[in-house]
Design a protein around this motif. Structure first.
Motif, PDB file in Angstrom:
ATOM      1  N   ASP A 128      -2.353  -0.937   0.782  1.00 50.84           N
ATOM      2  CA  ASP A 128      -2.742  -2.217   1.374  1.00 50.84           C
ATOM      3  C   ASP A 128      -3.939  -2.799   0.644  1.00 50.84           C
ATOM      4  O   ASP A 128      -4.840  -2.066   0.234  1.00 50.84           O
ATOM      5  CB  ASP A 128      -3.111  -2.026   2.849  1.00 50.84           C
ATOM      6  CG  ASP A 128      -1.924  -1.680   3.723  1.00 50.84           C
ATOM      7  OD1 ASP A 128      -1.401  -2.591   4.380  1.00 50.84           O
ATOM      8  OD2 ASP A 128      -1.516  -0.491   3.737  1.00 50.84           O
ATOM      9  N   VAL A 129      -3.956  -4.134   0.509  1.00 51.43           N
ATOM     10  CA  VAL A 129      -5.134  -4.827  -0.005  1.00 51.43           C
ATOM     11  C   VAL A 129      -5.396  -6.055   0.854  1.00 51.43           C
ATOM     12  O   VAL A 129      -4.473  -6.664   1.402  1.00 51.43           O
ATOM     13  CB  VAL A 129      -4.975  -5.256  -1.477  1.00 51.43           C
ATOM     14  CG1 VAL A 129      -4.834  -4.045  -2.390  1.00 51.43           C
ATOM     15  CG2 VAL A 129      -3.790  -6.198  -1.659  1.00 51.43           C
ATOM     16  N   ALA A 130      -6.672  -6.410   0.976  1.00 49.79           N
ATOM     17  CA  ALA A 130      -7.071  -7.607   1.708  1.00 49.79           C
ATOM     18  C   ALA A 130      -7.180  -8.786   0.746  1.00 49.79           C
ATOM     19  O   ALA A 130      -7.354  -8.609  -0.464  1.00 49.79           O
ATOM     20  CB  ALA A 130      -8.412  -7.368   2.399  1.00 49.79           C
ATOM     21  N   ALA A 131      -7.077  -9.996   1.299  1.00 51.86           N
ATOM     22  CA  ALA A 131      -7.212 -11.201   0.490  1.00 51.86           C
ATOM     23  C   ALA A 131      -8.622 -11.774   0.606  1.00 51.86           C
ATOM     24  O   ALA A 131      -9.234 -11.698   1.673  1.00 51.86           O
ATOM     25  CB  ALA A 131      -6.200 -12.253   0.940  1.00 51.86           C
ATOM     26  N   THR A 150      -3.626  -0.337  -6.575  1.00 54.75           N
ATOM     27  CA  THR A 150      -4.630  -1.080  -5.815  1.00 54.75           C
ATOM     28  C   THR A 150      -5.358  -2.080  -6.701  1.00 54.75           C
ATOM     29  O   THR A 150      -5.586  -3.240  -6.312  1.00 54.75           O
ATOM     30  CB  THR A 150      -5.632  -0.111  -5.165  1.00 54.75           C
ATOM     31  OG1 THR A 150      -4.933   0.786  -4.308  1.00 54.75           O
ATOM     32  CG2 THR A 150      -6.680  -0.872  -4.363  1.00 54.75           C
ATOM     33  N   THR A 151      -5.713  -1.658  -7.898  1.00 53.64           N
ATOM     34  CA  THR A 151      -6.380  -2.559  -8.843  1.00 53.64           C
ATOM     35  C   THR A 151      -5.496  -3.748  -9.178  1.00 53.64           C
ATOM     36  O   THR A 151      -5.955  -4.899  -9.216  1.00 53.64           O
ATOM     37  CB  THR A 151      -6.751  -1.799 -10.126  1.00 53.64           C
ATOM     38  OG1 THR A 151      -7.669  -0.760  -9.811  1.00 53.64           O
ATOM     39  CG2 THR A 151      -7.371  -2.725 -11.155  1.00 53.64           C
ATOM     40  N   ILE A 152      -4.210  -3.489  -9.404  1.00 55.55           N
ATOM     41  CA  ILE A 152      -3.267  -4.561  -9.730  1.00 55.55           C
ATOM     42  C   ILE A 152      -3.150  -5.540  -8.563  1.00 55.55           C
ATOM     43  O   ILE A 152      -3.224  -6.768  -8.738  1.00 55.55           O
ATOM     44  CB  ILE A 152      -1.893  -3.976 -10.091  1.00 55.55           C
ATOM     45  CG1 ILE A 152      -1.967  -3.207 -11.414  1.00 55.55           C
ATOM     46  CG2 ILE A 152      -0.834  -5.080 -10.175  1.00 55.55           C
ATOM     47  CD1 ILE A 152      -0.731  -2.387 -11.722  1.00 55.55           C
ATOM     48  N   LEU A 153      -2.963  -5.014  -7.358  1.00 58.20           N
ATOM     49  CA  LEU A 153      -2.780  -5.885  -6.203  1.00 58.20           C
ATOM     50  C   LEU A 153      -4.044  -6.664  -5.861  1.00 58.20           C
ATOM     51  O   LEU A 153      -3.967  -7.812  -5.391  1.00 58.20           O
ATOM     52  CB  LEU A 153      -2.311  -5.064  -5.004  1.00 58.20           C
ATOM     53  CG  LEU A 153      -0.937  -4.421  -5.134  1.00 58.20           C
ATOM     54  CD1 LEU A 153      -0.616  -3.598  -3.885  1.00 58.20           C
ATOM     55  CD2 LEU A 153       0.156  -5.471  -5.363  1.00 58.20           C
ATOM     56  N   ASP A 154      -5.201  -6.055  -6.067  1.00 57.98           N
ATOM     57  CA  ASP A 154      -6.456  -6.770  -5.844  1.00 57.98           C
ATOM     58  C   ASP A 154      -6.534  -8.011  -6.737  1.00 57.98           C
ATOM     59  O   ASP A 154      -6.976  -9.085  -6.306  1.00 57.98           O
ATOM     60  CB  ASP A 154      -7.660  -5.867  -6.115  1.00 57.98           C
ATOM     61  CG  ASP A 154      -8.027  -4.997  -4.923  1.00 57.98           C
ATOM     62  OD1 ASP A 154      -7.721  -5.394  -3.780  1.00 57.98           O
ATOM     63  OD2 ASP A 154      -8.635  -3.931  -5.129  1.00 57.98           O
ATOM     64  N   GLY A 211      -3.054 -15.084   4.100  1.00 63.85           N
ATOM     65  CA  GLY A 211      -4.485 -14.812   4.153  1.00 63.85           C
ATOM     66  C   GLY A 211      -4.839 -13.399   4.543  1.00 63.85           C
ATOM     67  O   GLY A 211      -6.011 -12.995   4.439  1.00 63.85           O
ATOM     68  N   ASP A 212      -3.852 -12.622   4.980  1.00 62.99           N
ATOM     69  CA  ASP A 212      -4.100 -11.227   5.358  1.00 62.99           C
ATOM     70  C   ASP A 212      -3.881 -10.249   4.212  1.00 62.99           C
ATOM     71  O   ASP A 212      -3.933  -9.029   4.420  1.00 62.99           O
ATOM     72  CB  ASP A 212      -3.209 -10.835   6.546  1.00 62.99           C
ATOM     73  CG  ASP A 212      -3.610 -11.563   7.824  1.00 62.99           C
ATOM     74  OD1 ASP A 212      -4.813 -11.823   7.991  1.00 62.99           O
ATOM     75  OD2 ASP A 212      -2.723 -11.882   8.633  1.00 62.99           O
ATOM     76  N   GLY A 213      -3.602 -10.753   3.015  1.00 58.60           N
ATOM     77  CA  GLY A 213      -3.485  -9.874   1.859  1.00 58.60           C
ATOM     78  C   GLY A 213      -2.061  -9.490   1.539  1.00 58.60           C
ATOM     79  O   GLY A 213      -1.142 -10.324   1.579  1.00 58.60           O
ATOM     80  N   ALA A 235      -3.849 -15.496  -6.285  1.00 58.80           N
ATOM     81  CA  ALA A 235      -3.254 -16.337  -5.243  1.00 58.80           C
ATOM     82  C   ALA A 235      -4.329 -17.110  -4.487  1.00 58.80           C
ATOM     83  O   ALA A 235      -4.132 -18.277  -4.122  1.00 58.80           O
ATOM     84  CB  ALA A 235      -2.428 -15.482  -4.292  1.00 58.80           C
ATOM     85  N   ALA A 236      -5.472 -16.475  -4.230  1.00 59.81           N
ATOM     86  CA  ALA A 236      -6.549 -17.147  -3.505  1.00 59.81           C
ATOM     87  C   ALA A 236      -7.090 -18.333  -4.299  1.00 59.81           C
ATOM     88  O   ALA A 236      -7.379 -19.398  -3.728  1.00 59.81           O
ATOM     89  CB  ALA A 236      -7.667 -16.155  -3.201  1.00 59.81           C
ATOM     90  N   ILE A 237      -7.237 -18.176  -5.591  1.00 64.52           N
ATOM     91  CA  ILE A 237      -7.676 -19.296  -6.426  1.00 64.52           C
ATOM     92  C   ILE A 237      -6.648 -20.419  -6.372  1.00 64.52           C
ATOM     93  O   ILE A 237      -6.989 -21.607  -6.269  1.00 64.52           O
ATOM     94  CB  ILE A 237      -7.922 -18.835  -7.873  1.00 64.52           C
ATOM     95  CG1 ILE A 237      -9.121 -17.889  -7.934  1.00 64.52           C
ATOM     96  CG2 ILE A 237      -8.146 -20.036  -8.798  1.00 64.52           C
ATOM     97  CD1 ILE A 237      -9.311 -17.211  -9.279  1.00 64.52           C
ATOM     98  N   THR A 238      -5.366 -20.066  -6.424  1.00 63.86           N
ATOM     99  CA  THR A 238      -4.306 -21.067  -6.408  1.00 63.86           C
ATOM    100  C   THR A 238      -4.319 -21.876  -5.114  1.00 63.86           C
ATOM    101  O   THR A 238      -4.202 -23.110  -5.144  1.00 63.86           O
ATOM    102  CB  THR A 238      -2.934 -20.401  -6.608  1.00 63.86           C
ATOM    103  OG1 THR A 238      -2.937 -19.660  -7.829  1.00 63.86           O
ATOM    104  CG2 THR A 238      -1.819 -21.439  -6.659  1.00 63.86           C
ATOM    105  N   VAL A 239      -4.468 -21.220  -3.965  1.00 62.91           N
ATOM    106  CA  VAL A 239      -4.445 -21.963  -2.701  1.00 62.91           C
ATOM    107  C   VAL A 239      -5.727 -22.760  -2.489  1.00 62.91           C
ATOM    108  O   VAL A 239      -5.755 -23.675  -1.658  1.00 62.91           O
ATOM    109  CB  VAL A 239      -4.206 -21.043  -1.483  1.00 62.91           C
ATOM    110  CG1 VAL A 239      -2.897 -20.279  -1.626  1.00 62.91           C
ATOM    111  CG2 VAL A 239      -5.371 -20.097  -1.236  1.00 62.91           C
ATOM    112  N   SER A 240      -6.776 -22.454  -3.229  1.00 58.31           N
ATOM    113  CA  SER A 240      -8.034 -23.167  -3.051  1.00 58.31           C
ATOM    114  C   SER A 240      -8.032 -24.534  -3.728  1.00 58.31           C
ATOM    115  O   SER A 240      -8.984 -25.305  -3.568  1.00 58.31           O
ATOM    116  CB  SER A 240      -9.197 -22.331  -3.586  1.00 58.31           C
ATOM    117  OG  SER A 240      -9.183 -22.283  -5.008  1.00 58.31           O
TER     118      SER A 240
END
Length: 312
Positions: A235-238, A284-288, A222-224, A294-299
């Motif tokens: 670094d990127v945030a989630a 950064t664009t790629i990692l975002d 959850g920290d990206g 990943a966020a959609i998957t865990v939801s």
């Protein structure tokens, strides 16, 4: 050879590794079965994101194998020749805690057919998890990677499974060797701390990157995530989401990472210099996008990565 007036075959991805049936025991006592396996989930993500992809795996012609084949076909993933030569299809049992985190037990064998190989038009070859370290198939996986490296980008995710891999000392050298021969490595914070208890994650990522990869990405739940390149750290945030469970989250991130590098024209042997000097804004664009996938998957429950239309 391409006939006059016809276009050349589209470049493809090859994913090498285990496909199996996950038997999931949820915290409320509910039990369900569905296809999975870390590399198979990466292939599924690529297929859902619109990439031509082959899965080189080891499943049987039993009912579980039929379930895996149907699941892959629904996401436009092709099985590579020889992938259904196993005596039976492997099974992984996942126990989900109240927080959605999974622990695993396995009834798994891993090998590859003698003819296993990436297609000539393969632009990127990915492997990881059990397939990359479990004999007898691990040696065949390494052969496929070595054969493909002359034309394709090699990506790797250790995705450790202690139940099958033993102690960190049992697999650390093999994992580090695979890291050094890969172009792109994705690893979770949990995996790094299992391999190097108490280590500084950034220090390990920097050390790994210095051994050969152009890019080492560390996911932080959850920290990206952050990435180490020869140019420094990104670094990127989630996004904040309600977590259903974490099954397949890292695999969907990995698939999205390959997809993003593909979009940025950074895959293939000829693009290695460009990959090694990837601009910060591009990365950064790629990692975002990776953390969004990943966020959609865990939801949602299970390894259920989004399709491309869900990201637009």
């Amino acid at each position: 050879m391409t006939s006059p007036g016809t276009s050349a075959p589209a470049p493809r991805a090859t994913v090498v590794g285990e496909a199996l049936i996950d038997v999931v025991h949820r915290a409320d006592g509910h039990v369900e079965e569905h296809p999975g396996g870390s590399p198979a989930n990466v292939a599924l993500t690529l297929g859902r994101l619109g990439r031509p992809v082959d899965l080189l795996t080891w499943i049987g012609t039993d009912a579980h194998g039929d379930a895996v084949r149907s699941w892959l076909a629904e996401s436009a993933v092709d099985l590579a020749p020889g992938s259904d030569a196993a005596p039976s299809t492997s099974v992984a049992t996942a126990h989900l805690g109240a927080d959605g985190a999974a622990t695993y037990e396995f009834d798994l064998t891993w090998d590859l057919a003698p003819e296993a190989a990436a297609r000539p038009r393969t632009l990127v070859v990915h492997t990881g998890s059990v397939a990359a370290v479990l004999d007898p198939g691990a040696a065949a996986v390494r052969r496929v990677l070595d054969d493909a490296r002359g034309t394709a980008t090699v990506t790797y995710d250790p995705n450790v499974r202690p139940t099958l891999m033993g102690s960190p000392d049992d697999v650390r050298d093999r994992i580090e060797d695979l890291v050094a021969t890969s172009d792109v490595v994705k690893v979770s914070d949990e995996d790094l701390l299992w391999l190097y208890p108490g280590a500084d994650l950034d220090e390990v990522a920097s050390r790994w990157q210095a051994t050969g990869p152009a890019l080492v990405v560390v996911t932080l739940g959850g920290d990206g995530a952050f990435a180490r390149t020869r140019g420094g750290r990104v670094d990127v945030a989630a996004p904040r989401v309600t977590v259903a469970d974490t099954v397949g989250a890292g695999d969907s991130f990995m698939g999205a990472l390959v997809h993003g590098l593909w979009d940025a024209d950074l895959l293939g042997d000829a693009r290695r210099p460009a990959l090694a000097s990837v601009p910060v804004d591009t990365l950064t664009t790629i990692l975002d996008r990776c953390v969004r996938v990943a966020a959609i998957t865990v939801s949602r429950a299970g390894a259920n990565p989004p399709r491309l239309a869900e990201l637009d």
